[in-house]
Design an enzyme around this catalytic site. Structure first.
Site, short mmCIF file in Angstrom:
data_model
loop_
_atom_site.label_atom_id
_atom_site.label_comp_id
_atom_site.label_asym_id
_atom_site.label_seq_id
_atom_site.Cartn_x
_atom_site.Cartn_y
_atom_site.Cartn_z
N ASP A 112 6.29 2.02 6.46
CA ASP A 112 4.81 1.58 6.22
C ASP A 112 4.06 2.44 5.43
OD1 ASP A 112 2.27 0.45 6.83
OD2 ASP A 112 2.26 1.20 8.82
N ASP A 135 3.67 -6.18 3.65
CA ASP A 135 3.63 -4.96 4.46
C ASP A 135 4.49 -5.10 5.52
OD1 ASP A 135 2.39 -2.87 5.86
OD2 ASP A 135 0.36 -3.37 5.45
N HIS A 163 0.86 -1.17 0.08
CA HIS A 163 0.02 -0.08 0.05
C HIS A 163 0.87 1.22 0.01
CE1 HIS A 163 0.36 1.16 4.37
NE2 HIS A 163 0.42 -0.20 4.55
N GLU A 223 -4.90 1.94 2.39
CA GLU A 223 -5.02 0.75 3.27
C GLU A 223 -5.08 1.18 4.78
OE1 GLU A 223 -2.87 -2.10 6.14
OE2 GLU A 223 -2.50 -0.11 5.73
N GLU A 224 -4.47 2.35 5.24
CA GLU A 224 -4.45 2.80 6.59
C GLU A 224 -5.69 3.32 6.97
OE1 GLU A 224 -2.08 2.48 8.57
OE2 GLU A 224 -0.21 2.34 7.54
N HIS A 226 4.59 3.41 12.90
CA HIS A 226 3.58 4.42 13.04
C HIS A 226 4.44 5.67 13.79
CE1 HIS A 226 -0.39 2.95 11.67
NE2 HIS A 226 0.44 2.46 11.00
#
Length: 353
Positions: A175, A230, A65, A207-208, A317
């Protein structure tokens, strides 16, 4: 990792691509894959697909993604500060005191304010929710700030890509730029080997926000199998709680997930391909869900056999995510080997006879 592949990764990592605003990042990916793909196309929401057209009646998709977490301007105060909201799973504990860019018509520099330690009641602090935090762009009032930005402009943290010791590197947005990098390199390997199966490389959006892009692509492509690449949590740094210290380590190879969305036939294909390519892999249990695009692929149409292939990542994150480039090279090699074996491995459904 050679210079061309390293430059591609750096270009992806330095191009802001918050969920819902992925277009600029997708262009970087498209410009790279169109040099070797048979065809490249996008859909109405910006999902990007590149293909190697094989001769066999079998197809496999490699997807990552393109989007990253971030913030969005939700209000401009009377005194010229920007109130923000989250895009995806933004971590309120690492946001304050950061340089940011507001992606207005012309990018605007700012900072997420943090009251000085001298002015706080030390020992009684609590982390403010993202919605209570603010961006300071230097404006004196609402009118001045309004000339620079609008409600709905996305915001990303401003960081650098930094090599660490050895083969490790740190950046914002590993990510999942490493996933779309891997999908592209898996396709490249398939093209160079002229594999028999049709191979798709996919760079999904949003995606998030709930694997939204993969829902679209999975339905549209309907491949025989799909591998979602991922990041996954490396659990080898010192502050991991004891109950979460687990089997995934940086630099020890890609992570094959087992359980939930992960189809046993694809788990077998990945492990057999790893043995063929002499690539070390790690195993991870996903008893309920993977939290990746694999969860969307395997429920598309009547069910697409899917696998979540993980890349170990520390500090997910945050603005300082860390990966090992040896893991990335290993993922690319593994995907190329899986592509070469896909035609013989198909069909991927369970044999209950």
């Amino acid at each position: 990792m050679d210079d061309d592949r390293r430059t591609f990764l750096t270009d992806l990592l330095t191009t802001p691509s918050p969920s819902g605003f992925e277009a600029v990042g997708q262009r970087v990916w498209i410009d790279y894959v169109q040099e070797f793909a048979d065809d490249v196309w996008t859909d109405d929401y910006g999902n990007a697909v590149a293909v190697h057209e094989g001769d066999a009646d079998a197809s496999i998709a490699f997807g990552g993604h393109a989007d990253e977490i971030g913030y969005i301007v939700r209000d401009i105060t009377d005194d010229g500060f920007l109130r923000i909201g989250s895009i995806g799973g933004a971590d309120r504990t690492v946001s304050q005191g950061q340089h940011v860019t507001v992606h207005a018509e012309t990018p605007v520099a700012g900072v997420i304010g943090q009251t000085a330690i001298h002015l706080r009641d030390v020992g009684e602090e609590e982390y403010e929710d993202i919605g209570e935090q603010f961006v300071d762009v230097g404006a004196d009032d609402e009118a001045e700030a309004g000339d620079l930005v609008e409600v709905g402009d996305p915001v990303t943290v401003e960081t650098r890509v930094r090599p660490l010791h050895g083969t490790r590197m740190a950046a914002r947005g590993m990510d999942n730029r490493v996933g779309i990098w891997s999908a592209a390199e898996g396709l490249r390997a398939a093209v160079e080997a002229d594999v028999e199966a049709t191979v798709y490389a996919v760079s999904t959006v949003q995606e998030e926000l709930g694997v939204q892009g993969a829902k679209m692509v999975g339905f549209d492509l309907d491949p025989d199998a799909a591998v979602a690449i991922d990041v996954t949590h490396a659990t080898d740094n010192p502050d991991i709680p004891g109950k979460r210290v687990g089997p995934v380590e940086l630099g020890e190879g890609p992570v094959v997930s087992r359980g939930s969305a992960n189809h046993p036939s694809l788990v077998e294909l990945a492990r057999d391909s790893a043995a063929t390519a002499d690539v070390d892999v790690q195993l991870q249990a996903t008893g309920t869900r993977t939290g990746t695009d694999a969860d969307a692929f395997y429920t598309s149409r009547s069910g697409i056999p899917a696998l979540n292939l993980g890349i170990p990542n520390r500090y997910m994150h945050t603005p300082v995510e860390v990966v090992d480039t040896e893991d990335l090279d290993a993922v690319a090699e593994l995907l190329g080997t899986m592509a070469a074996a896909a035609a013989d491995a198909a069909p991927f459904g369970l044999d209950l006879g």
